[in-house]
Scaffold this motif. Sequence first.
Motif, mmCIF file in Angstrom:
data_model
loop_
_atom_site.group_PDB
_atom_site.id
_atom_site.type_symbol
_atom_site.label_atom_id
_atom_site.label_comp_id
_atom_site.label_asym_id
_atom_site.label_seq_id
_atom_site.Cartn_x
_atom_site.Cartn_y
_atom_site.Cartn_z
ATOM 1 N N PHE A 1 0.823 -1.201 0.000
ATOM 2 C CA PHE A 1 0.000 0.000 0.000
ATOM 3 C C PHE A 1 0.866 1.264 0.000
ATOM 4 C CE2 PHE A 1 -3.367 2.931 1.617
ATOM 5 C CZ PHE A 1 -4.267 2.709 0.577
ATOM 6 N N ALA A 2 2.090 1.160 0.506
ATOM 7 C CA ALA A 2 3.034 2.271 0.372
ATOM 8 C C ALA A 2 3.341 2.504 -1.106
ATOM 9 C CB ALA A 2 4.311 1.972 1.146
ATOM 10 N N GLN A 3 3.524 1.425 -1.857
ATOM 11 C CA GLN A 3 3.769 1.534 -3.296
ATOM 12 C C GLN A 3 2.544 2.106 -4.011
ATOM 13 O OE1 GLN A 3 4.622 -2.557 -4.095
ATOM 14 N NE2 GLN A 3 6.738 -2.453 -3.338
ATOM 15 N N ALA A 4 1.365 1.650 -3.605
ATOM 16 C CA ALA A 4 0.139 2.151 -4.219
ATOM 17 C C ALA A 4 -0.042 3.637 -3.948
ATOM 18 C CB ALA A 4 -1.063 1.366 -3.695
ATOM 19 N N TYR A 5 0.327 4.080 -2.740
ATOM 20 C CA TYR A 5 0.240 5.501 -2.396
ATOM 21 C C TYR A 5 1.070 6.340 -3.359
ATOM 22 C CZ TYR A 5 2.382 9.595 -0.184
ATOM 23 O OH TYR A 5 2.912 10.836 0.039
ATOM 24 N N VAL A 6 2.267 5.866 -3.709
ATOM 25 C CA VAL A 6 3.137 6.607 -4.620
ATOM 26 C C VAL A 6 2.454 6.810 -5.965
ATOM 27 C CG1 VAL A 6 5.291 6.481 -5.927
ATOM 28 C CG2 VAL A 6 5.276 5.891 -3.498
ATOM 29 N N ILE A 7 1.863 5.759 -6.500
ATOM 30 C CA ILE A 7 1.161 5.855 -7.781
ATOM 31 C C ILE A 7 -0.041 6.775 -7.651
ATOM 32 C CG2 ILE A 7 -0.132 4.561 -9.524
ATOM 33 C CD1 ILE A 7 1.666 2.144 -8.839
ATOM 34 N N ALA A 8 -0.805 6.609 -6.583
ATOM 35 C CA ALA A 8 -2.001 7.426 -6.382
ATOM 36 C C ALA A 8 -1.645 8.905 -6.231
ATOM 37 C CB ALA A 8 -2.768 6.934 -5.157
ATOM 38 N N HIS A 9 -0.500 9.201 -5.624
ATOM 39 C CA HIS A 9 -0.047 10.587 -5.496
ATOM 40 C C HIS A 9 0.201 11.192 -6.878
ATOM 41 C CE1 HIS A 9 2.311 14.004 -3.817
ATOM 42 N NE2 HIS A 9 3.022 13.844 -4.924
ATOM 43 N N GLU A 10 0.871 10.453 -7.765
ATOM 44 C CA GLU A 10 1.119 10.975 -9.112
ATOM 45 C C GLU A 10 -0.183 11.129 -9.883
ATOM 46 O OE1 GLU A 10 3.900 12.246 -9.750
ATOM 47 O OE2 GLU A 10 4.903 11.419 -7.985
ATOM 48 N N VAL A 11 -1.105 10.202 -9.712
ATOM 49 C CA VAL A 11 -2.423 10.347 -10.340
ATOM 50 C C VAL A 11 -3.131 11.566 -9.756
ATOM 51 C CG1 VAL A 11 -4.694 9.268 -10.628
ATOM 52 C CG2 VAL A 11 -2.620 7.892 -10.890
ATOM 53 N N GLY A 12 -2.865 11.866 -8.473
ATOM 54 C CA GLY A 12 -3.409 13.081 -7.875
ATOM 55 C C GLY A 12 -2.967 14.321 -8.635
ATOM 56 N N HIS A 13 -1.725 14.349 -9.096
ATOM 57 C CA HIS A 13 -1.260 15.474 -9.920
ATOM 58 C C HIS A 13 -2.043 15.535 -11.232
ATOM 59 C CE1 HIS A 13 1.876 16.892 -7.370
ATOM 60 N NE2 HIS A 13 2.618 15.795 -7.445
ATOM 61 N N HIS A 14 -2.400 14.376 -11.773
ATOM 62 C CA HIS A 14 -3.212 14.361 -12.994
ATOM 63 C C HIS A 14 -4.587 14.959 -12.721
ATOM 64 C CE1 HIS A 14 -4.840 13.087 -16.814
ATOM 65 N NE2 HIS A 14 -5.771 12.382 -16.211
ATOM 66 N N VAL A 15 -5.174 14.615 -11.600
ATOM 67 C CA VAL A 15 -6.468 15.185 -11.224
ATOM 68 C C VAL A 15 -6.353 16.707 -11.116
ATOM 69 C CG1 VAL A 15 -8.204 15.312 -9.387
ATOM 70 C CG2 VAL A 15 -7.272 13.096 -10.076
ATOM 71 N N GLN A 16 -5.286 17.196 -10.488
ATOM 72 C CA GLN A 16 -5.056 18.636 -10.401
ATOM 73 C C GLN A 16 -4.953 19.258 -11.787
ATOM 74 O OE1 GLN A 16 -1.469 18.249 -8.027
ATOM 75 N NE2 GLN A 16 -2.452 19.280 -6.286
ATOM 76 N N ASN A 17 -4.292 18.557 -12.686
ATOM 77 C CA ASN A 17 -4.137 19.053 -14.047
ATOM 78 C C ASN A 17 -5.492 19.165 -14.735
ATOM 79 O OD1 ASN A 17 -2.621 19.897 -16.332
ATOM 80 N ND2 ASN A 17 -2.612 17.828 -17.158
ATOM 81 N N LEU A 18 -6.326 18.139 -14.597
ATOM 82 C CA LEU A 18 -7.644 18.152 -15.234
ATOM 83 C C LEU A 18 -8.539 19.244 -14.661
ATOM 84 C CD1 LEU A 18 -8.520 14.332 -15.486
ATOM 85 C CD2 LEU A 18 -7.491 15.816 -17.225
ATOM 86 N N LEU A 19 -8.373 19.535 -13.379
ATOM 87 C CA LEU A 19 -9.201 20.550 -12.725
ATOM 88 C C LEU A 19 -8.685 21.971 -12.960
ATOM 89 C CD1 LEU A 19 -9.881 18.786 -9.291
ATOM 90 C CD2 LEU A 19 -11.441 18.985 -11.247
ATOM 91 N N GLY A 20 -7.560 22.097 -13.630
ATOM 92 C CA GLY A 20 -7.006 23.417 -13.909
ATOM 93 C C GLY A 20 -6.193 23.999 -12.773
ATOM 94 N N ILE A 21 -6.009 23.242 -11.718
ATOM 95 C CA ILE A 21 -5.270 23.736 -10.557
ATOM 96 C C ILE A 21 -3.795 23.917 -10.887
ATOM 97 C CG2 ILE A 21 -4.542 23.171 -8.204
ATOM 98 C CD1 ILE A 21 -7.225 21.656 -7.921
ATOM 99 N N SER A 22 -3.224 22.950 -11.570
ATOM 100 C CA SER A 22 -1.787 22.988 -11.881
ATOM 101 C C SER A 22 -1.428 24.231 -12.678
ATOM 102 C CB SER A 22 -1.383 21.729 -12.653
ATOM 103 O OG SER A 22 -1.670 20.573 -11.920
ATOM 104 N N GLU A 23 -2.223 24.540 -13.684
ATOM 105 C CA GLU A 23 -1.930 25.696 -14.536
ATOM 106 C C GLU A 23 -2.014 27.005 -13.746
ATOM 107 O OE1 GLU A 23 -3.447 27.754 -18.737
ATOM 108 O OE2 GLU A 23 -4.511 26.025 -17.877
ATOM 109 N N LYS A 24 -3.042 27.135 -12.923
ATOM 110 C CA LYS A 24 -3.206 28.358 -12.136
ATOM 111 C C LYS A 24 -2.059 28.542 -11.156
ATOM 112 C CE LYS A 24 -8.266 28.463 -12.393
ATOM 113 N NZ LYS A 24 -9.537 28.349 -11.617
ATOM 114 N N VAL A 25 -1.660 27.458 -10.508
ATOM 115 C CA VAL A 25 -0.565 27.552 -9.545
ATOM 116 C C VAL A 25 0.735 27.901 -10.241
ATOM 117 C CG1 VAL A 25 0.857 26.231 -7.934
ATOM 118 C CG2 VAL A 25 -1.627 26.023 -7.854
#
Length: 285
Positions: free
Chosen positions: A155-179
């Motif tokens: 689950f530590a390994q899964a957390y790492v993947i889920a964290h990077e997917v979290g950045h994808h979610v931020q990208n889709l929501l427009g958060i990454s660009e604004k920041v």
Amino acid sequence: MRIGGRRESENVEDRRGSHFRLGGGGKIGIGTIVLALVAMYFGIDPSVVFDTASVQSPSPATQPASPRSAAEDELARFASQVLADTEDTWGPVFASAGGQYREPRMVLFTGATRSACGVGQAEMGPFYCPADEKVYLDLSFFDDLQNRFRAPGDFAQAYVIAHEVGHHVQNLLGISEKVQQAREQLPAREANALSVRVELQADCLAGVWGHHADRTRQLLEAGDVEEALGAASAIGDDRLQKQAQGQVVPDSFTHGSSAQRARWFRLGLERGDLRACDTFSPGAL
């Protein structure tokens, strides 16, 4: 973690064994510069990227693909299953808000590889490239997670993947660009502070995935939460700085302290709601 036997994602690009040759004396291309900027945005030392500026693709005759072990293939299946599970979570979450989730792809590579952001190297650790909406992962990082960072567990390994997917979610929501637009107008100290908020939000979004994965698919087993919290703590800026230089410099934090990373992951895990992941509001940290 109860993920054995579950489906694998169709969004995996397996480049393992397709090595790039690291050479010296080459010019720094625009792709390398772009990836360095992305690396700085996500808190990665950009010098790691510039060190790969002369990476070239070898011919198969001079650099054959390395054989894959059964253990590595099992890790690849695991990573694919985790990615599939994030798809099963974020698709419905976006749909419930009237949106549509665009699934990212995950690239498994060995040593170094090209991305739409330039050349990525294993020493950078897993990273997300917003330009091609792909998560890049050298599976050897999981060995580092267990041995170097002392954060074992699936689950530590899964957390790492889920964290990077979290950045994808931020990208889709427009958060990454604004920041990123905001960071360009700020001095280094304030820009670093914004990066911390981005990373902590990605930790929280990883927790949101864990919440839904367990509620709908009973993914978690005893000890899994502790594994993820251990991984979040192990890669906190304060702990990494202490290990690397013997002192902690909070103004240079880009990902957040061990306590912050663990707290925001747990918050997402407990709430399961994107609204709980507002790391940008005053006093949130």
